[in-house]
Design a protein around this motif. Structure first.
Motif, PDB file in Angstrom:
ATOM      1  N   ARG A 125       0.825  -1.207   0.000  1.00 29.91           N
ATOM      2  CA  ARG A 125       0.000   0.000   0.000  1.00 29.91           C
ATOM      3  C   ARG A 125       0.861   1.259   0.000  1.00 29.91           C
ATOM      4  O   ARG A 125       0.331   2.359  -0.145  1.00 29.91           O
ATOM      5  N   GLY A 126       2.158   1.104   0.227  1.00 31.75           N
ATOM      6  CA  GLY A 126       3.011   2.268   0.389  1.00 31.75           C
ATOM      7  C   GLY A 126       2.684   3.048   1.643  1.00 31.75           C
ATOM      8  O   GLY A 126       2.805   4.281   1.659  1.00 31.75           O
ATOM      9  N   GLU A 127       2.302   2.352   2.723  1.00 32.05           N
ATOM     10  CA  GLU A 127       1.846   3.012   3.945  1.00 32.05           C
ATOM     11  C   GLU A 127       2.711   2.620   5.135  1.00 32.05           C
ATOM     12  O   GLU A 127       3.039   1.439   5.324  1.00 32.05           O
ATOM     13  N   THR A 128       3.062   3.628   5.937  1.00 28.54           N
ATOM     14  CA  THR A 128       3.778   3.417   7.190  1.00 28.54           C
ATOM     15  C   THR A 128       2.969   4.042   8.316  1.00 28.54           C
ATOM     16  O   THR A 128       2.814   5.264   8.373  1.00 28.54           O
ATOM     17  N   PHE A 129       2.451   3.206   9.187  1.00 30.28           N
ATOM     18  CA  PHE A 129       1.716   3.654  10.362  1.00 30.28           C
ATOM     19  C   PHE A 129       2.661   3.678  11.556  1.00 30.28           C
ATOM     20  O   PHE A 129       3.486   2.767  11.712  1.00 30.28           O
ATOM     21  N   HIS A 130       2.527   4.687  12.407  1.00 31.45           N
ATOM     22  CA  HIS A 130       3.332   4.682  13.624  1.00 31.45           C
ATOM     23  C   HIS A 130       2.586   5.376  14.754  1.00 31.45           C
ATOM     24  O   HIS A 130       1.711   6.219  14.514  1.00 31.45           O
ATOM     25  N   ALA A 131       2.922   4.976  15.960  1.00 24.27           N
ATOM     26  CA  ALA A 131       2.318   5.573  17.148  1.00 24.27           C
ATOM     27  C   ALA A 131       3.323   5.565  18.284  1.00 24.27           C
ATOM     28  O   ALA A 131       4.171   4.666  18.379  1.00 24.27           O
ATOM     29  N   VAL A 132       3.220   6.574  19.128  1.00 27.69           N
ATOM     30  CA  VAL A 132       3.970   6.660  20.378  1.00 27.69           C
ATOM     31  C   VAL A 132       2.953   6.891  21.484  1.00 27.69           C
ATOM     32  O   VAL A 132       2.030   7.704  21.321  1.00 27.69           O
ATOM     33  N   ARG A 133       3.104   6.171  22.564  1.00 29.23           N
ATOM     34  CA  ARG A 133       2.143   6.300  23.655  1.00 29.23           C
ATOM     35  C   ARG A 133       2.027   7.750  24.110  1.00 29.23           C
ATOM     36  O   ARG A 133       3.025   8.410  24.405  1.00 29.23           O
ATOM     37  N   GLY A 134       0.795   8.249  24.106  1.00 25.63           N
ATOM     38  CA  GLY A 134       0.528   9.607  24.535  1.00 25.63           C
ATOM     39  C   GLY A 134       0.723  10.668  23.482  1.00 25.63           C
ATOM     40  O   GLY A 134       0.425  11.840  23.714  1.00 25.63           O
ATOM     41  N   ARG A 135       1.168  10.282  22.292  1.00 26.88           N
ATOM     42  CA  ARG A 135       1.428  11.255  21.230  1.00 26.88           C
ATOM     43  C   ARG A 135       0.537  11.085  20.004  1.00 26.88           C
ATOM     44  O   ARG A 135       0.647  11.824  19.040  1.00 26.88           O
ATOM     45  N   GLY A 136      -0.312  10.085  20.000  1.00 29.50           N
ATOM     46  CA  GLY A 136      -1.190   9.880  18.864  1.00 29.50           C
ATOM     47  C   GLY A 136      -0.651   8.872  17.876  1.00 29.50           C
ATOM     48  O   GLY A 136       0.474   8.381  17.985  1.00 29.50           O
ATOM     49  N   ALA A 137      -1.507   8.541  16.903  1.00 33.25           N
ATOM     50  CA  ALA A 137      -1.178   7.598  15.842  1.00 33.25           C
ATOM     51  C   ALA A 137      -1.179   8.337  14.510  1.00 33.25           C
ATOM     52  O   ALA A 137      -1.984   9.251  14.293  1.00 33.25           O
ATOM     53  N   TYR A 138      -0.294   7.912  13.622  1.00 32.25           N
ATOM     54  CA  TYR A 138      -0.103   8.611  12.354  1.00 32.25           C
ATOM     55  C   TYR A 138       0.032   7.624  11.204  1.00 32.25           C
ATOM     56  O   TYR A 138       0.584   6.524  11.361  1.00 32.25           O
ATOM     57  N   LEU A 139      -0.432   8.045  10.051  1.00 31.91           N
ATOM     58  CA  LEU A 139      -0.131   7.410   8.771  1.00 31.91           C
ATOM     59  C   LEU A 139       0.722   8.404   8.019  1.00 31.91           C
ATOM     60  O   LEU A 139       0.228   9.429   7.532  1.00 31.91           O
ATOM     61  N   GLY A 140       2.018   8.133   7.961  1.00 37.59           N
ATOM     62  CA  GLY A 140       2.944   9.150   7.468  1.00 37.59           C
ATOM     63  C   GLY A 140       2.897  10.353   8.383  1.00 37.59           C
ATOM     64  O   GLY A 140       3.132  10.255   9.582  1.00 37.59           O
ATOM     65  N   GLU A 141       2.553  11.505   7.828  1.00 37.51           N
ATOM     66  CA  GLU A 141       2.463  12.730   8.627  1.00 37.51           C
ATOM     67  C   GLU A 141       1.031  13.045   9.062  1.00 37.51           C
ATOM     68  O   GLU A 141       0.805  14.022   9.767  1.00 37.51           O
ATOM     69  N   ARG A 142       0.080  12.226   8.642  1.00 35.81           N
ATOM     70  CA  ARG A 142      -1.328  12.512   8.933  1.00 35.81           C
ATOM     71  C   ARG A 142      -1.761  11.844  10.223  1.00 35.81           C
ATOM     72  O   ARG A 142      -1.662  10.636  10.370  1.00 35.81           O
ATOM     73  N   ARG A 143      -2.263  12.659  11.147  1.00 38.55           N
ATOM     74  CA  ARG A 143      -2.735  12.108  12.414  1.00 38.55           C
ATOM     75  C   ARG A 143      -4.034  11.341  12.180  1.00 38.55           C
ATOM     76  O   ARG A 143      -4.900  11.771  11.425  1.00 38.55           O
TER      77      ARG A 143
END
Length: 266
Positions: A125-143
């Motif tokens: 999909r060309g997608e990288t999801f990431h999250a840090v506890r207490g900082r939110g979840a993101y797909l690339g730069e999009r929250r």
């Protein structure tokens, strides 16, 4: 607020996941075959699962040599830092084996059993999801935010099925009884992708029996940081018996219904 440790863990997880994702995407041999089996003859491991986990574990050992590791293919090692990496180098192996696009690399860093950082890399999909506890979840730069909760009978929910025939038969019976009560059910074949899709608002909910820590660690953090709720049986956390993730408003009725249907046992 910044935390240098969390920043470092996120950077390491992103780098490891993107490298492993590129290896799996670009290095898949045309004659890919089964290297081993796990819980049953249809629960498979390919040579690329093994290669991706070696790439990740070598990278983590270089960057964070004192951390522990729990990996699907390589077992567990103890560390001295208090940080443990929970790694699924290829979640959705059967999809990958068949050339289907729904598979992912899932990497989480946890402390005292609680996920601090999670990355789900979905190369096709060309997608990288990431999250840090207490900082939110993101797909690339999009929250990311989970979907606003619909009534349960309008909820789109995903699930998965075990590779042990007796367990899968009961899961099919649960799904049979559940489908008339929902908008519909999807079965994507990768727990990490399904959990990421709950975080991205592409699903109202997800449940599965039989997930292991490496299947859910990163994806469950993504879902929580996007505003979804996660758990197992009512009042409990996600476990190997049952993992549920859904938008608030869908989560509790879905969880109660799954418990009533015995989704956590035969």
């Amino acid at each position: 607020m910044t935390d240098p440790l969390l920043d470092e863990l996120l950077g390491v997880a992103l780098a490891a996941a993107t490298r492993a994702g590129a290896l799996l995407r670009d290095g898949r041999p045309a004659d890919l075959g089964v290297a081993a089996t796990k819980s049953s003859p249809i629960d498979v491991v390919t040579e690329m699962d093994i290669a991706a986990e070696k790439l990740i574990t070598d990278f983590l050992a270089e960057r964070r040599p004192h951390d522990g590791l729990l990996g699907e293919e390589g077992g567990a090692t103890e560390g001295t830092s208090g940080i443990r990496w929970v790694v699924d180098p290829l979640d959705g192996t059967v999809n990958y084996l068949y050339g289907l696009p729904t598979w992912a690399v899932s990497i989480a860093a946890e402390r005292d059993g609680e996920a601090l950082v999670g990355v789900v890399e979905v190369p096709m999909r060309g997608e990288t999801f990431h999250a840090v506890r207490g900082r939110g979840a993101y797909l690339g730069e999009r929250r990311l935010r989970c979907r606003p909760a619909p009534p349960l009978d309008q909820a789109l929910v995903s699930t998965g099925f075990n590779y042990v025939a007796e367990v899968r038969a009961h899961q099919a019976e649960v799904a049979h009884r559940l489908i008339p009560l929902l908008r519909d059910i999807r079965r994507g074949g990768s727990a990490a992708v399904d959990l990421a899709d709950v975080a991205a608002g592409r699903l109202d909910g997800y449940f599965e029996r039989g997930l292991r820590p490496w299947d859910r660690a990163a994806g469950a953090l993504l879902a929580r940081e996007a505003g979804a709720l996660t758990g197992g049986r009512p009042g409990g956390p996600p476990t190997d018996d049952l993992t549920v993730a859904a938008s608030p408003g869908v989560f509790e009725p879905l969880q109660r219904l799954l418990d009533d249907l015995g989704a956590w046992h035969d």
